[in-house]
Design a protein around this motif. Structure first.
Motif, PDB file in Angstrom:
ATOM      1  N   ARG A  74       0.833  -1.199   0.000  1.00 42.34           N
ATOM      2  CA  ARG A  74       0.000   0.000   0.000  1.00 42.34           C
ATOM      3  C   ARG A  74       0.872   1.255   0.000  1.00 42.34           C
ATOM      4  N   VAL A  75       1.946   1.239   0.771  1.00 47.67           N
ATOM      5  CA  VAL A  75       2.850   2.391   0.813  1.00 47.67           C
ATOM      6  C   VAL A  75       3.689   2.469  -0.461  1.00 47.67           C
ATOM      7  N   SER A  76       4.236   1.328  -0.885  1.00 47.74           N
ATOM      8  CA  SER A  76       5.091   1.327  -2.075  1.00 47.74           C
ATOM      9  C   SER A  76       4.325   1.696  -3.340  1.00 47.74           C
ATOM     10  N   ASN A  77       3.020   1.382  -3.385  1.00 47.64           N
ATOM     11  CA  ASN A  77       2.195   1.712  -4.553  1.00 47.64           C
ATOM     12  C   ASN A  77       1.487   3.065  -4.426  1.00 47.64           C
ATOM     13  N   ASN A  78       1.727   3.754  -3.307  1.00 46.46           N
ATOM     14  CA  ASN A  78       1.118   5.062  -3.064  1.00 46.46           C
ATOM     15  C   ASN A  78      -0.409   4.984  -2.991  1.00 46.46           C
ATOM     16  N   THR A  79      -0.935   3.866  -2.476  1.00 45.35           N
ATOM     17  CA  THR A  79      -2.387   3.717  -2.315  1.00 45.35           C
ATOM     18  C   THR A  79      -2.802   3.763  -0.849  1.00 45.35           C
ATOM     19  N   GLU A  80      -1.859   4.056   0.048  1.00 43.13           N
ATOM     20  CA  GLU A  80      -2.193   4.064   1.475  1.00 43.13           C
ATOM     21  C   GLU A  80      -3.098   5.244   1.821  1.00 43.13           C
ATOM     22  N   VAL A  81      -3.899   5.047   2.875  1.00 44.32           N
ATOM     23  CA  VAL A  81      -4.682   6.136   3.457  1.00 44.32           C
ATOM     24  C   VAL A  81      -3.837   6.762   4.562  1.00 44.32           C
ATOM     25  N   ILE A  82      -3.768   8.090   4.576  1.00 46.63           N
ATOM     26  CA  ILE A  82      -2.947   8.789   5.564  1.00 46.63           C
ATOM     27  C   ILE A  82      -3.848   9.701   6.397  1.00 46.63           C
ATOM     28  N   ASN A  83      -3.823   9.489   7.705  1.00 48.03           N
ATOM     29  CA  ASN A  83      -4.528  10.366   8.632  1.00 48.03           C
ATOM     30  C   ASN A  83      -3.528  11.145   9.476  1.00 48.03           C
ATOM     31  N   TYR A  84      -3.711  12.455   9.550  1.00 49.50           N
ATOM     32  CA  TYR A  84      -2.982  13.287  10.503  1.00 49.50           C
ATOM     33  C   TYR A  84      -3.985  13.742  11.559  1.00 49.50           C
ATOM     34  N   SER A  85      -3.665  13.482  12.819  1.00 47.38           N
ATOM     35  CA  SER A  85      -4.603  13.811  13.891  1.00 47.38           C
ATOM     36  C   SER A  85      -3.936  14.697  14.929  1.00 47.38           C
ATOM     37  N   HIS A  86      -4.584  15.816  15.238  1.00 41.06           N
ATOM     38  CA  HIS A  86      -4.170  16.699  16.323  1.00 41.06           C
ATOM     39  C   HIS A  86      -5.371  16.828  17.267  1.00 41.06           C
ATOM     40  N   SER A  87      -5.134  16.687  18.557  1.00 46.66           N
ATOM     41  CA  SER A  87      -6.226  16.835  19.512  1.00 46.66           C
ATOM     42  C   SER A  87      -5.733  17.524  20.770  1.00 46.66           C
ATOM     43  N   TRP A  88      -6.620  18.286  21.374  1.00 43.44           N
ATOM     44  CA  TRP A  88      -6.335  18.994  22.617  1.00 43.44           C
ATOM     45  C   TRP A  88      -7.451  18.688  23.604  1.00 43.44           C
ATOM     46  N   ASP A  89      -7.099  18.121  24.742  1.00 46.25           N
ATOM     47  CA  ASP A  89      -8.058  17.879  25.821  1.00 46.25           C
ATOM     48  C   ASP A  89      -7.850  18.932  26.904  1.00 46.25           C
ATOM     49  N   PHE A  90      -8.907  19.672  27.216  1.00 47.17           N
ATOM     50  CA  PHE A  90      -8.862  20.646  28.300  1.00 47.17           C
ATOM     51  C   PHE A  90      -9.664  20.080  29.468  1.00 47.17           C
ATOM     52  N   SER A  91      -9.025  19.956  30.620  1.00 42.99           N
ATOM     53  CA  SER A  91      -9.671  19.262  31.734  1.00 42.99           C
ATOM     54  C   SER A  91      -9.701  20.128  32.982  1.00 42.99           C
ATOM     55  N   LEU A  92     -10.716  19.876  33.804  1.00 39.93           N
ATOM     56  CA  LEU A  92     -10.849  20.501  35.109  1.00 39.93           C
ATOM     57  C   LEU A  92     -11.315  19.435  36.087  1.00 39.93           C
ATOM     58  N   ASN A  93     -10.520  19.189  37.121  1.00 40.61           N
ATOM     59  CA  ASN A  93     -10.856  18.224  38.155  1.00 40.61           C
ATOM     60  C   ASN A  93     -10.986  18.926  39.495  1.00 40.61           C
ATOM     61  N   TYR A  94     -11.815  18.368  40.366  1.00 39.39           N
ATOM     62  CA  TYR A  94     -12.101  19.001  41.653  1.00 39.39           C
ATOM     63  C   TYR A  94     -12.176  17.947  42.746  1.00 39.39           C
ATOM     64  N   GLY A  95     -11.521  18.223  43.885  1.00 34.56           N
ATOM     65  CA  GLY A  95     -11.573  17.314  45.012  1.00 34.56           C
ATOM     66  C   GLY A  95     -12.792  17.577  45.875  1.00 34.56           C
ATOM     67  N   LEU A  96     -13.774  16.698  45.793  1.00 35.23           N
ATOM     68  CA  LEU A  96     -14.972  16.840  46.634  1.00 35.23           C
ATOM     69  C   LEU A  96     -14.646  16.510  48.083  1.00 35.23           C
ATOM     70  N   THR A  97     -13.802  15.495  48.282  1.00 36.14           N
ATOM     71  CA  THR A  97     -13.201  15.181  49.571  1.00 36.14           C
ATOM     72  C   THR A  97     -11.749  14.799  49.277  1.00 36.14           C
ATOM     73  N   ASP A  98     -11.030  14.326  50.286  1.00 40.56           N
ATOM     74  CA  ASP A  98      -9.659  13.883  50.034  1.00 40.56           C
ATOM     75  C   ASP A  98      -9.613  12.595  49.227  1.00 40.56           C
ATOM     76  N   ARG A  99     -10.748  11.899  49.081  1.00 44.02           N
ATOM     77  CA  ARG A  99     -10.770  10.629  48.355  1.00 44.02           C
ATOM     78  C   ARG A  99     -11.722  10.630  47.170  1.00 44.02           C
ATOM     79  N   LEU A 100     -12.725  11.483  47.195  1.00 44.88           N
ATOM     80  CA  LEU A 100     -13.728  11.542  46.125  1.00 44.88           C
ATOM     81  C   LEU A 100     -13.442  12.754  45.237  1.00 44.88           C
ATOM     82  N   TYR A 101     -13.381  12.523  43.917  1.00 50.02           N
ATOM     83  CA  TYR A 101     -13.057  13.599  42.990  1.00 50.02           C
ATOM     84  C   TYR A 101     -14.003  13.551  41.787  1.00 50.02           C
ATOM     85  N   ALA A 102     -14.139  14.688  41.122  1.00 49.65           N
ATOM     86  CA  ALA A 102     -14.991  14.790  39.935  1.00 49.65           C
ATOM     87  C   ALA A 102     -14.241  15.591  38.880  1.00 49.65           C
TER      88      ALA A 102
END
Length: 380
Positions: A74-102
């Motif tokens: 597939r690569v040598s014959n130039n028939t491959e499918v090419i995916n370029y992927s960029h992703s950004w995860d933005f997260s916010l976590n909060y300690g409800l107690t010293d053991r329980l989190y959300a």
């Protein structure tokens, strides 16, 4: 005592990025992380603590596999499918107690796909997708008190995936309309920002110190997607009549597991080496498994390095694929039974991916970094 305390801080730092379980870049495996990011350091929060973070991921998938056998032509014959992927995860976590989190994870993506077969097989063209992906919210609980079990702990989590991402992103496809004209169609499933279904995630994570400078870590998640299909047309039936059962996109489950060892290089730097296994199963645990999906899994070696000072963390991991597998799908088997001919579709995988994460803790209560090494914490 101070050495063990420094080791503990490095231990929780080294897991902030890798535990997001980013997929290894298979066309079969879309971008996903567990509901609360599965980020150990983000989830070891004191009551009232916040953790804000951003994770960037990049990969290029282009090596085609059927089963575990690569198709190098597939690569040598130039028939491959090419995916370029960029992703950004933005997260916010909060300690409800010293053991329980959300927490909440808000992902965004920018994808590019280049292929021949989607554009009349004569010319290579590109399609794109971008925007908000599927938001995840969740909660988790440490089974043991983190302040008295710095040597090891286990957390269990539960989350919800919301269908906030566009699962009908479209672009222009060439040489496929009347008289080989361009036509606007949904982009391939692998670069759709969303999947169109509500999902349930379960996850776990653990850590255990072994010696003064060595520790073990691990974790994983499973995404249950009960919805069978999302109603979006793939146009695969226009490629061949035998692909009629793949004309609508599936809403597949997804999973990931990760474990390894980490070593404290100094009070601020640590390195890790582990294994990662992730993928899309052939069949869902809950609900039907019809429609088009590319099941696949990747086993990778997962080296990483981490920096942590005060409440600031930076992590870099570069998982490298060791084994890639594109098993026979439900629709492959249906076609094989109907035609009497062997059938196993292929998928394109990456050689490696890049994960870069940054986070900052905002202490509302007593944060981990504020615990004095001379206190009565037990490290046995």
């Amino acid at each position: 005592m101070k050495t063990k305390y420094a080791l503990f801080l490095l231990l929780i730092s080294i897991l902030i990025l890798p535990q997001t379980m980013k997929a290894q870049g298979c066309v079969a495996i879309r971008h996903f992380s567990s509901s609360i990011g599965n980020e150990l350091e983000s989830n070891l929060l004191g009551k009232g603590d916040f953790q804000v973070g951003m994770n960037y991921r990049y990969f290029k998938s282009f090596r085609h596999f059927k089963g575990t056998e690569e198709e190098p032509d597939r690569v040598s014959n130039n028939t491959e499918v090419i995916n370029y992927s960029h992703s950004w995860d933005f997260s916010l976590n909060y300690g409800l107690t010293d053991r329980l989190y959300a927490g909440i994870t808000i992902p965004t993506v920018l994808n590019e796909r280049s292929s021949l077969y989607e554009h009349g097989r004569e010319e290579r063209h590109k399609t794109f997708s971008r925007g908000l992906a599927d938001i995840r919210v969740g909660m988790g609980y440490w089974l043991f008190d983190p302040e008295t079990h710095l040597n090891g702990n286990l957390a269990l989590g539960l989350g919800l995936k919301l269908p906030t991402g566009n699962y009908n992103a479209t672009d222009v496809f060439y040489n496929v309309g009347p008289e080989a004209s361009p036509q606007t169609r949904p982009v391939d499933q692998s670069i759709q920002p969303g999947d169109g279904g509500f999902g349930l995630t379960v996850d776990f994570q653990f850590y255990q110190t072994i010696t003064d400078d060595l520790f073990m870590y691990g974790g994983g998640f499973y995404l249950f997607n009960p919805k069978e299909t999302n109603g979006i047309r793939t146009f695969r039936e226009t490629l061949s009549p035998i692909l009629d059962n793949e004309s609508i996109m599936s809403v597949p489950d997804q999973f990931a597991l990760r474990a390894g060892l980490g070593y404290a290089l100094s009070h601020t730097f640590s390195a890790s080496l582990g294994a990662r296994f992730e993928g899309v199963p052939v069949e869902d645990v809950i609900g039907g498994s019809g429609g088009f999906r590319r099941p696949g899994n990747v086993l990778s070696i997962d080296p990483g390095i981490s920096f942590m000072k005060h409440n600031f963390s930076v992590n870099l991991n570069v998982p490298v694929a060791l084994r890639r597998d594109r098993p026979q799908s439900v629709t492959d088997l249906e076609t094989q039974l109907a035609t009497g001919e062997p059938r196993n579709g292929d998928a394109a995988f990456a050689d490696y991916l890049i994960n870069l994460g940054i986070s900052y803790r905002i202490g509302g209560g007593k944060s981990i970094s504020e615990i004095e090494p001379e206190s009565d914490l037990q490290f046995d």
